[in-house]
Motif scaffolding. Sequence first.
Motif, short mmCIF file in Angstrom:
data_model
loop_
_atom_site.label_atom_id
_atom_site.label_comp_id
_atom_site.label_asym_id
_atom_site.label_seq_id
_atom_site.Cartn_x
_atom_site.Cartn_y
_atom_site.Cartn_z
N ASP A 136 42.53 44.91 38.24
CA ASP A 136 42.61 46.36 38.25
C ASP A 136 41.36 46.96 38.88
O ASP A 136 40.23 46.55 38.57
CB ASP A 136 42.78 46.88 36.82
CG ASP A 136 43.17 48.34 36.77
OD1 ASP A 136 43.45 48.92 37.84
OD2 ASP A 136 43.20 48.90 35.66
N LYS B 272 50.02 48.52 32.76
CA LYS B 272 48.56 48.61 32.67
C LYS B 272 48.15 49.42 31.44
O LYS B 272 47.27 49.03 30.67
CB LYS B 272 47.99 49.25 33.93
CG LYS B 272 47.95 48.34 35.15
CD LYS B 272 47.62 49.08 36.43
CE LYS B 272 46.34 49.86 36.35
NZ LYS B 272 45.97 50.48 37.66
N PRO C 147 44.78 43.79 32.28
CA PRO C 147 45.90 43.37 33.13
C PRO C 147 45.43 42.69 34.42
O PRO C 147 44.48 43.14 35.07
CB PRO C 147 46.60 44.70 33.44
CG PRO C 147 45.50 45.72 33.40
CD PRO C 147 44.54 45.25 32.34
N MET D 140 45.90 48.07 41.79
CA MET D 140 45.47 46.68 41.70
C MET D 140 44.84 46.27 43.03
O MET D 140 45.30 46.67 44.10
CB MET D 140 46.64 45.76 41.36
CG MET D 140 47.39 46.15 40.09
SD MET D 140 46.37 46.20 38.59
CE MET D 140 46.06 44.44 38.31
#
Length: 261
Positions: free
Chosen positions: A121, A217, A227, A247
């Motif tokens: 992330d 997320k 995540p 991401m």
Amino acid sequence: MIQLLFKKCLINEVQHLIQDYIHTLSSPFDSFLEEHILTSTFYVILDELNEVGYYAIYQDQLLTQFYIQPSYLRHAQELFRQVIENHDVKSLFVPTCDELFVSLALDKDLHITKQAYFFQDSHLNIPENNSLKDDIVVPATLDDLLPIQQMCGDFLDHYEKRIANGELFSYYRGSVLLGIGVLEKSKMFNGLASIGMFTNEAYRKQGIGRTIILNLKKWCYNHELTPICGCWYYNEASKWTLESAGMITKTRLLNIKVKCT
């Protein structure tokens, strides 16, 4: 060269070495590689009673792990050669976050192909699509089992078990199932979960996959999980969707073939 013993073992016998290995990585990897590792056959390398390292082989031909303790690193190239030759290894799954494994593979005359992207992330503030605000993403129930199977086909396995384990999420617009989210807690990395999505083919390119990832997320952070995710290297649509949901990728999974001589 020192005289070493290569001994088959159970994964729990080298769990402390696995934790040492994980601490050497520059970034984590997702459930795809993790599953191959955890279902591999493990071997410990011993110098008399001292542990040199360990490795793991999936289905007798795919090397998924190779770790040598720092005090034995000067022997790593020779040990790597022995493992490849003694087990007649055909290929290797090498994440680029594993500096030793990458370096040893590059030392050999091997054929490198690209298998997957691994994502983390970015923690950027990604706005949600207001046009989808009335859609819902909720944990899947057994009532969703048949619609999910009909929509996803062989995208996943063990759908019923995954629902029971809380790994599947349903994306609904009214009564219409438009997609699913997948969340798998890591068994190797504390506090991590791999997330992914599948969108109903008839409703793609509408931001549904992106919305699923954003919701997963959020769910992860609300449950004290970080995540991560991955996708096949050549799946540009999935890569774009994951990046649009904040991401980012700096890690690859390499599928390295051992050339026949």
